[in-house]
Enzyme design. Structure first.
Site, PDB file in Angstrom:
ATOM      1  N   SER A 181      -8.099  10.501   6.599  1.00 17.74           N
ATOM      2  CA  SER A 181      -8.164  11.964   6.668  1.00 17.74           C
ATOM      3  C   SER A 181      -9.576  12.505   6.573  1.00 17.74           C
ATOM      4  O   SER A 181      -9.806  13.667   6.870  1.00 17.74           O
ATOM      5  CB  SER A 181      -7.312  12.561   5.544  1.00 17.74           C
ATOM      6  OG  SER A 181      -7.780  12.121   4.290  1.00 17.74           O
ATOM      7  N   ASP A 192       3.231   9.364  -0.267  1.00 12.67           N
ATOM      8  CA  ASP A 192       2.176   8.368  -0.050  1.00 12.67           C
ATOM      9  C   ASP A 192       1.678   7.834  -1.396  1.00 12.67           C
ATOM     10  O   ASP A 192       0.482   7.789  -1.660  1.00 12.67           O
ATOM     11  CB  ASP A 192       1.022   8.981   0.749  1.00 12.67           C
ATOM     12  CG  ASP A 192       0.087   7.910   1.323  1.00 12.67           C
ATOM     13  OD1 ASP A 192       0.485   6.724   1.348  1.00 12.67           O
ATOM     14  OD2 ASP A 192      -1.031   8.252   1.737  1.00 12.67           O
TER      15      ASP A 192
END
Length: 1006
Positions: free
Chosen positions: A693, A813
């Site tokens: 990310s 996650d």
């Protein structure tokens, strides 16, 4: 002056448009204008009404019954600053904004609400110092500021309250000294200061002045030293909680003067010594709980002489026998003594004189017979006697106890036959008779146990046929009958159990074939029929059991070929050894790692050493040459793709390398730095991590603070289309972390969304991620005590997300790299970029894509994209296995398996010593084993069989009971201190309410 004129003109214009709405209504409308109302909770506030008395949350009174006297806007999801306009309501005496998103600090002007007697601002986003001006409200009797982020000290002015009866500051960030000056507020009846990081201190001696005090809750307040004798001078104290501190010494005898006490809780401290109370003086005591301490000695006889309704002494070091007088209590409904060192027999009249509902004496050394009268009043629900030395037969009276839900008699010395009625109890959902010496047949009455979910009769001496009456047991999930003397065929009625997850009939004398129709077992996870006399071919229908993880058919007489359909399965364990199988191995299993699965079948052939040795090696050589060609081709492809990717990233880097304009800056806490200072420190030299990310920077600010800044990469158009049904990671993380206040969740200070990049500013965690420390060069820093604390901290953070957030939040996650460690190796859950708020009724969300990381993804993703909290539980179970084994979730040493499969296989083949990280101290082996069991439970292949995270927290606390130091570790401040145990020696759950704040209010009113 100008402001007053503008306000007057505004009110005049508003009155002109609203015609007859009275002045109180105008004030309320003005307060509404300053609040965000996303759910329309204030939609009924109609300016055309003559007065606000019919509006949501409004109660009226006053001279003409049209003045606002009470305003309750609890649970309305309102956001914004505290609405000071409400203080203009001249008759307002009660104001509740409980459980909203009221943010910023509480203004000192709140003292303008001069007529308030009750102010409830609990569970909001308030921060900063608590204004001392609150003490200037002359008639204030109830003040609740709990579950916010107030910091600093309690204002000394609070010692001047004139009429305050209830003060709740639970679960804030108050870090000053314990406010002993509150001892001057003699009107107090309820004082709640729990779950704050106070400076360590002894119990404030000034509190003995609070002679009207009825509720005193000081859990997790860092109290040290002894419990003061002076507590006995509080004549009305009925609810005392000093849990989760560091108190030492015995319980003082002065507490015997608390004759009105209906509940005393001192669990989970460092208390040592014995019970020194003069219990004969506690004539009104009904519930006594000193569980989870280090108390020693015998159980006092005068304690058992009291008219108790509940006695909880579990998880201590009590020795000796249980006094016979406990059986004389006419009110006793709950007796929990598990995890002690008690001996002797249970009182023969136990249950005869009282409506006993729950009895748990597990993990002691009780012997003798099980008392006959336990269910004399027909109300016994839980009977848990596991791991003792009870002998002789099971009382016939238990077979008539239809109220029983849970019967656990595992690991005793019981013999004889099982009472006929016990097999068919209509409400029982768990019947565990394993590890005894019981004999006889399993009765056909079993078909009457229609609520049965788990049946474990393994490791006994049962014989005869397995009854063919399973069809009515539609709720049965597990049936374990291994290590008995059963004979005959496997009953065909077992095939009709569509919810069956585990079937273990190994080590018996069963014969015949596997019944037809087993494809109906579409939830079966484990099938173990090893070491019987089963014959014929292995049915190809087994290949249709897509959630099957464990298949053991070894030690039988199966013949013919191995069904190729077995290649449809993703097995953690396959064992077909020692049969009479023949033919070629299915290609998927023709690998060295599966060799032991086929030994002892002389007719099998395959490319494995020892199987079909006469076969030419030419085929293997050709296969090796073909594999080398493929490897070189793939390497070339990876090189080309890598160069292309690097070029694109370099162009994007040059394109976005400019100072961000902070046009959309948003803070969630009071900040001591500016956005421009953050932007100026985002240099490559400050990068401390990177991922899919974006990058993470360490930023040292001019005021000496250190923060972590995550700079998210932009989302391409293609990615935007791929994720069109889900919010981008930045928005999810901001919406999630911006509202969360928990000590085991990483804190988001502020965020920024510009045209070029998105920035998230977090508290800095100096020890980085658990994954980096555990699997890197610093792994030696993590001894077992530290690893255990990390597991418990992270579990409490996830438990908060799942059970205390409304609606619940699924992280999606969970992994060791998303668990960050502070300077003292305290753990906090981080990275909420793919978190999901569960909103639908069944607690599940349909995901457009798979979220998670390889090695941590729950197996249900193989057949569904529906996700709930149990997916996080699986991922957390993998983290536990990492902590125990010291190994990463995927490793070339595992072959084609992941960590979960490797642990399962290694335990079965080589034992636990080959699983535990060799760097860990062997003296903690027992505790490590218990934590490993929790990890294995979390990684069960079926979501329904995994515990909730709230239960995981309690299981971990139980596993660490051998170390009181770890038991005092941080705890979720939103859990009420009033618990009972749901499972044997395991899960504490909230006994009072799902809402701990309201629970305390209810307790205080008793």
């Amino acid at each position: 002056m100008r402001l007053s004129l503008i306000l007057a003109l505004f009110l005049l214009s508003l009155r002109a448009t609203t015609l007859s709405l009275n002045q109180d209504g105008l004030y309320l409308l003005q307060a509404k204008r300053g609040l965000s109302d996303p759910t329309g909770a204030l939609s009924s506030w109609n300016p055309r009404d003559p007065d606000p008395c019919g509006w949501a949350g409004v109660s009226c009174g006053g001279p003409d019954r049209r003045q606002v006297t009470s305003l309750d806007l609890s649970d309305s999801q309102l956001a914004g600053p505290f609405p000071l306009f409400l203080c203009r309501l001249p008759y307002l005496s009660s104001l509740s904004l409980f459980n909203n998103n009221i943010n910023t600090s509480l203004p000192p002007d709140v003292s303008a609400c001069r007529n308030l007697t009750r102010l409830d601002l609990g569970q909001n986003l308030l921060e900063g110092a608590i204004p001392g001006s609150l003490a200037a409200i002359p008639g204030l009797a109830e003040l609740d500021l709990s579950y916010n982020s107030f910091s600093g000290e309690v204002p000394p002015a609070f010692g001047a309250f004139a009429r305050l009866e209830s003060l709740s500051l639970v679960s804030n960030l108050l870090n000053g000294t314990m406010p002993s000056f509150l001892g001057n507020v003699t009107s107090l009846k309820k004082l709640v200061l729990a779950y704050n990081p106070w400076t360590p201190s002894e119990f404030p001696s000034q509190f003995i002045n609070l002679t009207n005090l009825e509720v005193l809750w000081l859990a997790d307040c860092r109290l040290v030293g002894p419990i003061p004798e002076s507590l006995g001078s509080l004549p009305r104290l009925g609810n005392l909680d000093l849990s989760l501190n560091r108190l030492t010494g015995p319980i003082p005898s002065s507490l015997a003067w608390l004759k009105s006490a209906w509940q005393i809780e001192l669990y989970n401290n460092s208390l040592s010594g014995g019970l020194t109370l003069e219990f004969s003086n506690l004539t009104s005591l009904r519930r006594f709980d000193v569980s989870t301490n280090q108390l020693t000695g015998a159980i006092p006889g005068d304690l058992c002489d009291l008219p108790l309704s509940s006695l909880n002494l579990f998880e201590n070091r009590f020795e000796g026998s249980l006094p016979e007088s406990i059986a004389l209590s006419e009110n006793l409904y709950e007796l929990k003594l598990f995890n002690n060192k008690l001996t002797g027999s249970l009182p023969s009249d136990l249950g005869k004189n009282s409506p006993l509902q729950s009895l748990d004496v597990s993990y002691n050394q009780f012997s003798g017979e099980i008392p006959e009268n336990l269910c004399a009043h027909g109300q016994l629900v839980d009977l848990v006697l596991i791991n003792n030395n009870f002998s002789k037969t099971i009382p016939a009276s238990l077979g008539k106890c239809e109220s029983l839900y849970r019967i656990r008699l595992k690991h005793n010395q019981l013999s004889g036959t099982v009472p006929e009625g016990l097999w068919g109890l209509p409400h029982a959902y768990l019947l565990d008779l394993s590890e005894n010496s019981l004999v006889g047949n399993v009765s056909d009455a079993l078909s009457g146990a229609r609520n049965l979910s788990v049946l474990d009769i393994s490791r006994n001496l049962f014989s005869g046929l397995v009854p063919d009456g399973f069809a009515p047991l539609t709720s049965l999930v597990e049936f374990s009958g291994s290590h008995n003397n059963f004979s005959g065929p496997i009953p065909g009625s077992l095939v009709e159990l569509r919810r069956l997850s585990k079937l273990d009939l190994s080590n018996n004398g069963l014969s015949g074939e596997i019944p037809e129709g087993i494809k109906a077992w579409n939830m079966l996870n484990e099938l173990n029929l090893a070491n019987n006399k089963l014959s014929s071919e292995i049915p190809s229908e087994i290949g249709s059991l897509l959630v099957l993880n464990y298949l053991d058919l070894s030690g039988n007489y199966f013949s013919g070929k191995i069904p190729y359909e077995l290649q449809n399965l993703k097995l953690n364990l396959l064992n077909l050894s020692n049969n009479q199988l023949s033919g070629d191995l299915p290609p998927m299993y023709a690998k060295q790692v599966y060799k032991n699965s086929f030994l002892g079948n002389p007719g099998l052939c395959g490319d494995l050493p020892g199987l079909c040795p006469g076969r030419s090696d030419g085929r293997r050589k050709a296969k090796s040459l073909w594999m080398l060609t493929v490897i070189f081709a793939l390497a070339a492809l990876v090189l080309v793709v890598g160069i292309s990717w690097f070029y694109c990233k370099y162009k994007n880097f040059k394109k976005t390398r400019k100072v961000a304009t902070m046009s959309k800056w948003r803070s969630f806490h009071k900040l001591g730095f500016s956005e421009l200072e953050i932007a100026g420190c985002l240099k490559e030299d400050n990068v401390i991590g990177s991922g899919g990310s974006g990058k993470v920077y360490k930023v040292e600010l001019s005021n000496g603070e250190v923060v972590a800044v995550k700079k998210l990469r932009g989302v391409t158009k293609k990615e935007a289309l791929t994720f069109e049904s889900e919010k981008d990671g930045y928005q999810v993380e901001v919406e999630t972390l911006g509202k969360i206040r928990h000590k085991n969740i990483v804190r988001l200070w502020c965020c920024c969304n510009t045209g070029d990049c998105k920035l998230l500013v977090y508290e800095y965690m100096p020890n980085g991620s658990l994954g980096d420390v555990l699997h890197g060069s610093k792994g030696s820093l993590l001894d077992w005590r530290t690893r255990y604390k990390i597991a418990l901290d992270a579990a409490e953070g996830l438990s908060y997300l799942h059970h205390d957030c409304v609606p619940p939040i699924v992280h999606r996650d969970v992994k060791s790299n998303n668990i960050l460690l502070d300077g003292e190796f305290g753990a906090k859950v981080a990275d909420f970029g793919v978190a999901k708020i569960v909103r639908v009724g069944n607690g599940e969300e349909q995901m457009s894509v798979i979220a998670g990381s390889y090695g941590y993804i729950a197996p249900e993703y193989a057949y569904t994209l529906r996700v709930n909290e149990k997916s996080d539980t699986y991922s957390f179970g993998v983290v536990i296995l990492e902590l125990v084994t010291g190994r990463p979730p995927v490793d070339p040493a595992f072959g084609e398996r992941d960590l979960v499969k490797w642990v399962g296989a290694t335990l079965n083949q080589n034992g636990i010593d080959n699983v535990i990280d060799p760097k860990l101290d062997a003296s903690h082996r027992e505790e490590i084993t218990k934590v490993l069991d929790v990890g294995l439970l979390c990684t069960h292949s079926l979501p329904i069989s995994r515990p909730s995270m709230r239960k995981v927290v309690k299981l971990l606390q139980e596993a660490g009971s051998g170390s009181n130091k770890t038991r005092i570790a941080k705890r979720d401040g939103k859990l009420s201190p009033y618990y009972y145990y749901e499972d044997d020696a395991s899960t504490k759950i909230n006994h009072a309410s799902e809402d701990p704040v309201r629970s305390m209010k209810e307790q205080g009113s008793k």
